[in-house]
Design a protein around this motif. Structure first.
Motif, mmCIF file in Angstrom:
data_model
loop_
_atom_site.group_PDB
_atom_site.id
_atom_site.type_symbol
_atom_site.label_atom_id
_atom_site.label_comp_id
_atom_site.label_asym_id
_atom_site.label_seq_id
_atom_site.Cartn_x
_atom_site.Cartn_y
_atom_site.Cartn_z
ATOM 1 N N GLY A 1 0.813 -1.198 0.000
ATOM 2 C CA GLY A 1 0.000 0.000 0.000
ATOM 3 C C GLY A 1 0.855 1.260 0.000
ATOM 4 N N HIS A 2 0.161 2.413 -0.162
ATOM 5 C CA HIS A 2 0.822 3.725 -0.170
ATOM 6 C C HIS A 2 2.023 3.718 -1.127
ATOM 7 C CE1 HIS A 2 -1.804 4.679 3.114
ATOM 8 N NE2 HIS A 2 -1.225 3.817 3.934
ATOM 9 N N MET A 3 1.814 3.149 -2.286
ATOM 10 C CA MET A 3 2.920 2.990 -3.235
ATOM 11 C C MET A 3 3.214 4.303 -3.960
ATOM 12 S SD MET A 3 5.212 1.106 -4.409
ATOM 13 C CE MET A 3 4.765 -0.382 -3.517
ATOM 14 N N SER A 4 4.481 4.497 -4.253
ATOM 15 C CA SER A 4 4.878 5.652 -5.064
ATOM 16 C C SER A 4 5.529 5.132 -6.348
ATOM 17 C CB SER A 4 5.872 6.537 -4.308
ATOM 18 O OG SER A 4 7.122 5.875 -4.207
ATOM 19 N N ASP A 5 5.573 6.002 -7.329
ATOM 20 C CA ASP A 5 6.169 5.629 -8.618
ATOM 21 C C ASP A 5 7.632 5.215 -8.431
ATOM 22 O OD1 ASP A 5 6.571 5.515 -11.483
ATOM 23 O OD2 ASP A 5 7.540 7.458 -11.310
ATOM 24 N N LEU A 6 8.378 6.021 -7.687
ATOM 25 C CA LEU A 6 9.802 5.748 -7.498
ATOM 26 C C LEU A 6 10.014 4.416 -6.776
ATOM 27 C CD1 LEU A 6 12.668 6.828 -7.834
ATOM 28 C CD2 LEU A 6 12.399 7.972 -5.614
ATOM 29 N N LYS A 7 9.251 4.223 -5.703
ATOM 30 C CA LYS A 7 9.411 3.000 -4.916
ATOM 31 C C LYS A 7 9.052 1.768 -5.748
ATOM 32 C CE LYS A 7 7.965 0.954 -0.545
ATOM 33 N NZ LYS A 7 7.148 1.128 0.643
ATOM 34 N N LEU A 8 7.986 1.880 -6.530
ATOM 35 C CA LEU A 8 7.561 0.732 -7.328
ATOM 36 C C LEU A 8 8.597 0.401 -8.392
ATOM 37 C CD1 LEU A 8 5.462 -1.410 -7.972
ATOM 38 C CD2 LEU A 8 4.248 0.279 -9.381
ATOM 39 N N ARG A 9 9.128 1.419 -9.023
ATOM 40 C CA ARG A 9 10.129 1.155 -10.056
ATOM 41 C C ARG A 9 11.370 0.496 -9.463
ATOM 42 N NH1 ARG A 9 10.800 5.485 -14.725
ATOM 43 N NH2 ARG A 9 9.106 6.905 -14.249
ATOM 44 N N ARG A 10 11.779 0.976 -8.283
ATOM 45 C CA ARG A 10 12.938 0.357 -7.622
ATOM 46 C C ARG A 10 12.642 -1.096 -7.261
ATOM 47 N NH1 ARG A 10 14.734 5.000 -3.334
ATOM 48 N NH2 ARG A 10 15.817 6.367 -4.784
ATOM 49 N N MET A 11 11.431 -1.316 -6.789
ATOM 50 C CA MET A 11 11.040 -2.665 -6.392
ATOM 51 C C MET A 11 11.067 -3.606 -7.594
ATOM 52 S SD MET A 11 7.571 -3.647 -4.322
ATOM 53 C CE MET A 11 7.874 -2.500 -3.013
ATOM 54 N N VAL A 12 10.542 -3.117 -8.706
ATOM 55 C CA VAL A 12 10.503 -3.946 -9.914
ATOM 56 C C VAL A 12 11.918 -4.236 -10.407
ATOM 57 C CG1 VAL A 12 9.875 -3.900 -12.366
ATOM 58 C CG2 VAL A 12 8.183 -3.332 -10.632
ATOM 59 N N ARG A 13 12.771 -3.211 -10.406
ATOM 60 C CA ARG A 13 14.160 -3.458 -10.809
ATOM 61 C C ARG A 13 14.794 -4.513 -9.914
ATOM 62 N NH1 ARG A 13 15.657 2.540 -10.548
ATOM 63 N NH2 ARG A 13 14.291 3.293 -12.187
ATOM 64 N N GLY A 14 14.471 -4.434 -8.632
ATOM 65 C CA GLY A 14 15.036 -5.391 -7.675
ATOM 66 C C GLY A 14 14.596 -6.817 -7.931
ATOM 67 N N ILE A 15 13.301 -7.023 -8.164
ATOM 68 C CA ILE A 15 12.846 -8.414 -8.351
ATOM 69 C C ILE A 15 13.317 -8.978 -9.686
ATOM 70 C CG2 ILE A 15 10.850 -8.285 -6.805
ATOM 71 C CD1 ILE A 15 9.087 -8.095 -9.345
ATOM 72 N N VAL A 16 13.420 -8.109 -10.690
ATOM 73 C CA VAL A 16 13.901 -8.602 -11.989
ATOM 74 C C VAL A 16 15.360 -9.028 -11.878
ATOM 75 C CG1 VAL A 16 14.478 -7.874 -14.344
ATOM 76 C CG2 VAL A 16 12.217 -7.377 -13.393
ATOM 77 N N LYS A 17 16.108 -8.319 -11.003
ATOM 78 C CA LYS A 17 17.511 -8.714 -10.777
ATOM 79 C C LYS A 17 17.632 -9.827 -9.756
ATOM 80 C CE LYS A 17 19.455 -4.150 -11.531
ATOM 81 N NZ LYS A 17 19.893 -2.984 -10.750
ATOM 82 N N GLY A 18 16.480 -10.239 -9.194
ATOM 83 C CA GLY A 18 16.517 -11.319 -8.210
ATOM 84 C C GLY A 18 16.783 -10.867 -6.809
ATOM 85 N N GLU A 19 16.595 -9.572 -6.545
ATOM 86 C CA GLU A 19 16.813 -9.060 -5.206
ATOM 87 C C GLU A 19 15.523 -9.153 -4.411
ATOM 88 O OE1 GLU A 19 18.128 -5.125 -6.001
ATOM 89 O OE2 GLU A 19 19.927 -5.831 -7.057
ATOM 90 N N ALA A 20 15.590 -8.801 -3.126
ATOM 91 C CA ALA A 20 14.410 -8.867 -2.254
ATOM 92 C C ALA A 20 13.341 -7.943 -2.745
ATOM 93 C CB ALA A 20 14.816 -8.489 -0.831
ATOM 94 N N LYS A 21 12.056 -8.336 -2.529
ATOM 95 C CA LYS A 21 10.931 -7.541 -2.996
ATOM 96 C C LYS A 21 10.677 -6.312 -2.138
ATOM 97 C CE LYS A 21 8.579 -11.509 -4.039
ATOM 98 N NZ LYS A 21 7.388 -12.281 -3.937
ATOM 99 N N ASP A 22 10.916 -6.436 -0.823
ATOM 100 C CA ASP A 22 10.637 -5.312 0.055
ATOM 101 C C ASP A 22 11.813 -4.357 0.040
ATOM 102 O OD1 ASP A 22 8.076 -5.693 1.136
ATOM 103 O OD2 ASP A 22 8.854 -7.393 2.274
ATOM 104 N N GLU A 23 11.486 -3.123 -0.184
ATOM 105 C CA GLU A 23 12.507 -2.119 -0.252
ATOM 106 C C GLU A 23 12.035 -0.900 0.499
ATOM 107 O OE1 GLU A 23 14.248 0.342 -3.887
ATOM 108 O OE2 GLU A 23 14.382 -1.819 -4.141
ATOM 109 N N ASN A 24 12.750 -0.487 1.471
ATOM 110 C CA ASN A 24 12.317 0.665 2.265
ATOM 111 C C ASN A 24 12.940 1.930 1.718
ATOM 112 O OD1 ASN A 24 10.840 -0.914 4.108
ATOM 113 N ND2 ASN A 24 12.777 -1.538 5.062
ATOM 114 N N SER A 25 12.235 2.555 0.838
ATOM 115 C CA SER A 25 12.728 3.819 0.302
ATOM 116 C C SER A 25 11.559 4.693 -0.071
ATOM 117 C CB SER A 25 13.599 3.574 -0.922
ATOM 118 O OG SER A 25 12.826 2.929 -1.913
#
Ligand code: FES
Length: 176
Positions: free
Chosen positions: A152-176
């Motif tokens: 919830g409370h998603m932002s464009d920046l946070k979502l894009r970072r999250m997507v980059r992370g999962i595509v690279k195989g990193e953790a889904k949760d990102e606190n930024s």
């Protein structure tokens, strides 16, 4: 650009699934569901639909009407990861369209000819983006689901970072 394995299911694999359901018509749904689950890109190619229709003695139009009636069937290759963006009223007023646009930009704007306003898959088949009417979590708007996890409370920046992370195989949760 990396591209996931698009090797189709073998005839032997399809035959093995059909053999599990010997009824003439009643089990076509189960056959198609199993074949989609087995496909590396989680979809039902036209050749597979045609083959199942022939083997089950059905008109192709009958099989096609089944896969277009049930929304869980995919007629296009699906991404390894899925992001669902809520487009309900609460999320819309809190910027869900910006999230969708951001994901489209993140994908390079190339979406395999899909209608990018509702659904698209990146050409490398790493990501499928879909919209939903409401997650029932309106107080957390805007809401997205990244694979199985709701955020919830998603932002464009946070979502894009999250997507980059999962595509690279990193953790889904990102606190930024
Ligand atoms: S409108 Fe988005 S969760 Fe309800």
């Amino acid at each position: 650009m990396t591209t996931r394995d698009e090797k189709p299911l073998s005839v032997e694999q399809v035959d093995e699934v059909i053999a599990r359901y010997p009824g003439r018509t009643g089990d076509v749904l189960s056959i198609l569901e199993t074949l989609q689950e087995m496909h590396p890109l989680k979809y039902l190619p036209p050749d597979t639909l045609k083959y199942v229709a022939e083997r089950k003695g059905l008109a192709l139009s009958n099989v096609f009407s089944v896969v277009t009636f049930y929304s869980f069937f995919n007629l296009r290759p699906q991404g390894r990861h899925t992001v669902m963006v809520c487009r309900g009223t609460a999320c819309h007023t809190r910027g869900s369209k910006l999230l969708l646009d951001g994901l489209l930009t993140e994908s390079g704007g190339s979406v395999n000819g899909d209608d990018a306003s509702t659904s698209f898959t990146t050409p490398d088949h790493e990501l499928t983006v879909r919209t939903v009417a409401c997650f029932g979590q309106c107080a957390l708007a805007p809401v997205v689901a990244v694979d199985e996890d709701i955020h919830g409370h998603m932002s464009d920046l946070k979502l894009r970072r999250m997507v980059r992370g999962i595509v690279k195989g990193e953790a889904k949760d990102e606190n930024s």
